[in-house]
Design an enzyme around this catalytic site. Structure first.
Site, PDB file in Angstrom:
ATOM      1  N   LYS A 172     -15.185   7.898  -3.456  1.00 45.16           N
ATOM      2  CA  LYS A 172     -16.398   8.142  -2.681  1.00 45.16           C
ATOM      3  C   LYS A 172     -17.000   9.491  -3.040  1.00 45.16           C
ATOM      4  CE  LYS A 172     -14.187   5.479   0.933  1.00 45.16           C
ATOM      5  NZ  LYS A 172     -13.258   5.590   2.077  1.00 45.16           N
ATOM      6  N   LYS A 209      -9.106  13.663   4.732  1.00 43.77           N
ATOM      7  CA  LYS A 209      -8.208  12.510   4.722  1.00 43.77           C
ATOM      8  C   LYS A 209      -7.199  12.689   5.850  1.00 43.77           C
ATOM      9  CE  LYS A 209      -7.295  13.597   0.456  1.00 43.77           C
ATOM     10  NZ  LYS A 209      -7.592  12.359  -0.217  1.00 43.77           N
ATOM     11  N   ARG A 210      -6.410  11.653   6.078  1.00 35.86           N
ATOM     12  CA  ARG A 210      -5.366  11.728   7.096  1.00 35.86           C
ATOM     13  C   ARG A 210      -4.462  12.937   6.837  1.00 35.86           C
ATOM     14  NH1 ARG A 210      -0.557   8.632   6.927  1.00 35.86           N
ATOM     15  NH2 ARG A 210      -1.460   7.570   5.124  1.00 35.86           N
ATOM     16  N   HIS A 250       0.797  -1.227   0.000  1.00 35.18           N
ATOM     17  CA  HIS A 250       0.000   0.000   0.000  1.00 35.18           C
ATOM     18  C   HIS A 250       0.832   1.281   0.000  1.00 35.18           C
ATOM     19  CE1 HIS A 250      -4.129  -1.528   0.565  1.00 35.18           C
ATOM     20  NE2 HIS A 250      -3.571  -2.512   1.245  1.00 35.18           N
ATOM     21  N   THR A 296      -8.901   6.167  -1.941  1.00 41.17           N
ATOM     22  CA  THR A 296     -10.295   5.816  -2.219  1.00 41.17           C
ATOM     23  C   THR A 296     -11.256   6.960  -1.910  1.00 41.17           C
ATOM     24  OG1 THR A 296     -10.387   4.781  -0.027  1.00 41.17           O
ATOM     25  CG2 THR A 296      -9.975   3.345  -1.924  1.00 41.17           C
ATOM     26  N   LYS A 301       0.047  14.412   1.473  1.00 41.81           N
ATOM     27  CA  LYS A 301      -1.317  14.661   1.003  1.00 41.81           C
ATOM     28  C   LYS A 301      -1.551  16.150   0.747  1.00 41.81           C
ATOM     29  CE  LYS A 301      -3.167  10.492   3.199  1.00 41.81           C
ATOM     30  NZ  LYS A 301      -3.634   9.762   2.025  1.00 41.81           N
TER      31      LYS A 301
END
Length: 832
Positions: A677, A567-568, A376, A673, A573
């Site tokens: 969504k 998100k985290r 991952h 993901t 990110k």
């Protein structure tokens, strides 16, 4: 598969399956309220009613669970075991009601209405299970859902964390971690299995010897033992009567309460040994900055792996006359990332040292046919390694086995590439020098029959970088399975308004065949349909604004563009890139410019020890206070941070989301993901060519995505060139102004020096290249603003949803079943 008669059973009467009409539900609820919850109409609280309804729904699942497990046994089906440290499940009540049948939701709603309640009120009583943190755990939950919906013999295995990761609170703009005591009032969905209790050993000494046949064996002696006790949660397939299992392990001490110490007044030590043993299943991801924390993490991993393998082999050996050589024919184990990779030496230990007494070559042949490994991440800091010293102290026999695997693998590499000592070094599982380290990703690759990445770009990067040598040594072992999400939770359940409109337009087949969403494409130019689509998005934004105000005291503007990044919190990110753009918008408004009104919504947790990520959260709140408190920006720009982001919060946010930010540095996000969504709920994407965003762009069309940024190849070239961020800052007047504002403006005056480390990274050594991508990000944001204000945003939204069929977790799980596990469906049907 052939039918096999079940073993003789005690004559315990089987109840008649319960009905799912209002009368049947009412009867079961009344029974459960009296005999399980022990409350009546005078004493029952809303939470009591939730528990009673949960038990009533679980009763219907149990009927199907017995039917399913009987079918798996009778057909001797090949079973898949999915090993994951995380399962981010979300609330179960509505999901299970929806899964029971097409009329189930209405029937349950009618019964609740008679009690003066709505399903939403009942749902609010349920606490999200604290069994995961982010995308890894949510993916595992989606795969549980899809495997059951596909009627695959599939079992999830993990740890029953007592406190989960942590509950995020925001105090003065700072993240504060509190215990997530999600089990405080019990969990009606789980079933304790005190009979499923397995010993797990740690420490001790491995004494090796040669048996009569000359094979090396070992006795692992003088160990400390902890017991693993099972708790089962039913996992319902969607309206197909299949119910699979998620089995979670809780640690139970082998040492009971020391009554003698207690009577002598030594109260602490009376329970000390018991408490230390049971700490293994207390908390998800204990901090690993210390040796003690690292040891606890490794204990967790081996604890659940050891118990799981014992349970799998117990089930496998139930068949009279079954030979261990049949294991790969009947069993497939999937390792969800490197956390469970210690299962490879554990199975070798069982096969070589246990009752089977196999030779090494035979045991290794079986092991490498049983396992599959999903990678991952390519981030070096996220690739799990363990010091040989710590590993050997905790698991001495497993270290010996890993060293032997590494030695034999080195011989294979040397034979295939004579004289290439550097390749042997690069691919070794145990590194040379001090301290010696165990590379668990290498172990996962060497010990598995198939290894997969989770998006096309991620698998390509693995093939070129981390696993390049392995791909040459084992051609064909590395393949891609792009992640997916379940449309049942992430559209049907969380967005009932849009789901109803879609079903009205194209029928309900999309719930299990997501490709049927393509039928929506013809409605993109239908004026009436577009108006209804827009009205639903606005209604969802209103619902989100009410929820945010009621739950968190946060005000959102439902008339503004809902621009989300949830998100985290992590540097790769790039929440910071979003913040820089917010400040650019703020300064434009201060200069008198007109902008499209927007609410920029952040949510996500930072790891407790990740100082920079926690500083980013503080910066977001400081910017929010600045922007939201300035009368100039009223009605134009607002910034909010939703605390304690989890599945239930996501189910509120994604239906309202209009612009979905997927802005990680290209080449760093394995899949992502969240983008699926959001898009499934009609959001348009602004993103880099990273993770699954690339494949989504290819499906929905580049004209429906706001793409920006350097590609993964350009990022690599940029890093190699050594070009400092200051070069890009000097070229861009607005970026330079934003950074100066951050360094010297009102935020610096209020919080002197607090954000200096962030500025230093952005203009100094920034391995995530915020400055290099800022100009194209700003341009993409301008294109998005123009499309929202003057373009065909609604048509783009409809066309995006229409092309999301490829991103169902059903497709991903079916690919695993066909290409990796070799598992077939076992359909069941409950006769009512």
């Amino acid at each position: 598969m052939t039918d096999v008669p079940a073993p003789p059973a005690r004559r315990i009467p089987r109840p008649v399956p319960g009905r799912l009409d209002p009368d049947g539900i009412r009867e079961t609820l009344a029974y459960r309220m009296m005999y399980s919850v022990a409350k009546d109409g005078y004493t029952a609280t809303d939470f009591d009613l939730y528990q009673g309804m949960a038990y009533a729904v679980r009763d219907r699942l149990m009927e199907r669970w017995f039917l399913t497990q009987d079918a798996y046994h009778r057909t001797d089906a090949k079973r898949v075991y999915y090993l994951s440290l995380e399962f981010l499940m979300g609330r179960a009540l509505r999901n299970n009601i929806l899964s029971l049948g097409s009329g189930s939701l209405g029937a349950h709603g009618k019964v609740l209405a008679e009690l003066g309640l709505e399903l939403e009120e009942m749902e609010a009583q349920e606490v999200d299970a604290g069994l995961g943190n982010g995308g890894l755990g949510r993916l595992a939950a989606c795969y549980l859902d899809s495997a059951a919906t596909l009627a695959l013999p599939f079992h999830g295995y993990g740890i029953r964390y007592e406190f989960g990761m942590f509950r995020q609170r925001i105090r003065d703009g700072y993240q504060v971690e509190a215990a997530d005591n999600w089990l405080r009032y019990g969990n009606p969905w789980e079933i304790p299995r005190p009979d499923a209790l397995f010993p797990v050993q740690f420490y001790g000494t491995a004494r090796t010897y040669r048996d009569d046949a000359g094979h090396e064996r070992a006795d692992w002696v003088d160990t400390e033992t902890v017991y693993a006790m099972a708790y089962d949660t039913p996992i319902a397939g969607f309206r197909n009567d299949t119910v699979n299992s998620l089995r979670l392990w809780a640690a139970k001490s082998s040492r009971e309460f020391d009554l003698g110490r207690f009577h002598s007044g030594d109260y602490v030590r009376a329970v000390e040994a018991k408490s230390q043993s049971e700490n293994i299943s207390k908390v998800l991801y204990p901090p690993d900055e210390s040796v003690v924390g690292k040891e606890l993490r490794l204990k967790q991993q081996y604890f659940f792996v050891s118990a799981t393998l014992q349970d799998i082999l117990r089930r496998f050996q139930k068949r009279p006359g079954r030979r261990i050589e049949e294991l790969p024919v009947r069993v497939a184990l999937q390792l969800n990332d490197t956390h469970p990779s210690v299962a490879i030496p554990e199975l070798m230990r069982i096969l070589v040292d246990g009752e089977a007494r196999l030779g090494w070559d035979q045991a290794w042949a079986i092991t490498t046919q049983v396992f599959g490994y999903t990678n991952h991440t390519v981030l070096p800091e996220a690739l799990e390694t363990w010091s040989a010293e710590l590993f050997g102290r905790l698991l001495p026999r497993h270290l010996q086995i890993i060293e032997e695997i590494d030695r034999r693998f080195g011989l294979v590499v040397s034979e295939k590439f004579p004289g290439d000592a550097d390749r042997v070094r690069r691919t070794s599982i145990v590194t040379e020098g001090e301290p010696r380290m165990l590379r668990m990703a290498h172990l996962g690759f060497v010990g598995s029959r198939a290894v997969n990445g989770v998006s096309e770009i991620h698998t390509g990067i693995l093939r070129k970088t981390l696993f390049r040598d392995f791909d040459e040594i084992f051609p064909g072992r590395l393949l891609n399975v792009t992640n997916g999400v379940t449309p049942r939770r992430w559209l049907l359940q969380c967005n009932p308004r849009l789901s109803a409109l879609i079903t009205e337009a194209i029928g309900e087949g999309w719930t299990t065949e997501l490709a049927q969403l393509r039928g929506l494409a013809g409605f993109a130019s239908d004026a009436s349909f577009r108006e209804r689509w827009q009205a639903i998005k606005r209604a969802n934004k209103v619902s989100l604004s009410h929820w945010a105000l009621d739950m968190h005291g946060l005000r959102l503007d439902p008339e503004a563009l809902c621009d989300t990044q949830v998100k985290r919190i992590h540097e790769y990110k790039r929440q910071l890139l979003n913040v820089l753009h917010v400040l650019a918008l703020y300064l434009r408004v201060k200069d008198g410019a007109e902008i499209q009104p927007r609410t920029v919504l952040f949510a996500g947790k930072a790891a407790p020890s990740y100082a920079m990520a926690k500083r980013i959260i503080k910066l977001i709140h400081a910017v929010a206070d600045l922007v939201n408190g300035d009368p100039t920006t009223a009605g134009r720009l607002r910034v909010v941070f939703i605390p304690n982001y989890g599945v239930s919060a996501a189910e509120m946010i994604f239906p309202a989301c209009e612009l979905s930010q997927q802005i990680s540095t290209a080449g760093t996000e394995a899949s992502g993901t969240g983008v699926m969504k959001a898009a499934l709920n009609g959001a348009l994407t602004i993103g880099t060519l990273d993770g699954a965003t690339i494949e989504m762009r290819d499906e929905v069309g580049s004209e429906n995505v706001f793409q920006f940024g350097n590609t993964a190849e350009e990022i690599v070239a940029l890093a190699r060139s050594g070009t400092p961020p200051s070069v890009f800052v000097e070229r861009d007047d607005e970026l330079r102004r934003v950074l100066e504002f951050l360094a010297k403006g009102p935020l610096e005056e209020v919080f002197p020096g607090l954000f200096s480390p962030i500025v230093q990274v952005l203009v100094g050594w920034d391995r995530f290249h915020h400055a290099a991508d800022f100009a194209t990000y700003r341009d993409a944001q301008r294109r998005a603003e123009a499309a929202y204000r003057d373009g065909d945003w609604t048509g783009m939204s409809i066309r995006t949803v229409a092309e999301m069929g490829r991103f169902s977790s059903d497709r991903a799980v079916q690919k695993y079943a066909t290409d990796i596990w070799g598992a077939a469906a076992v359909p069941v049907k409950l006769g009512v």
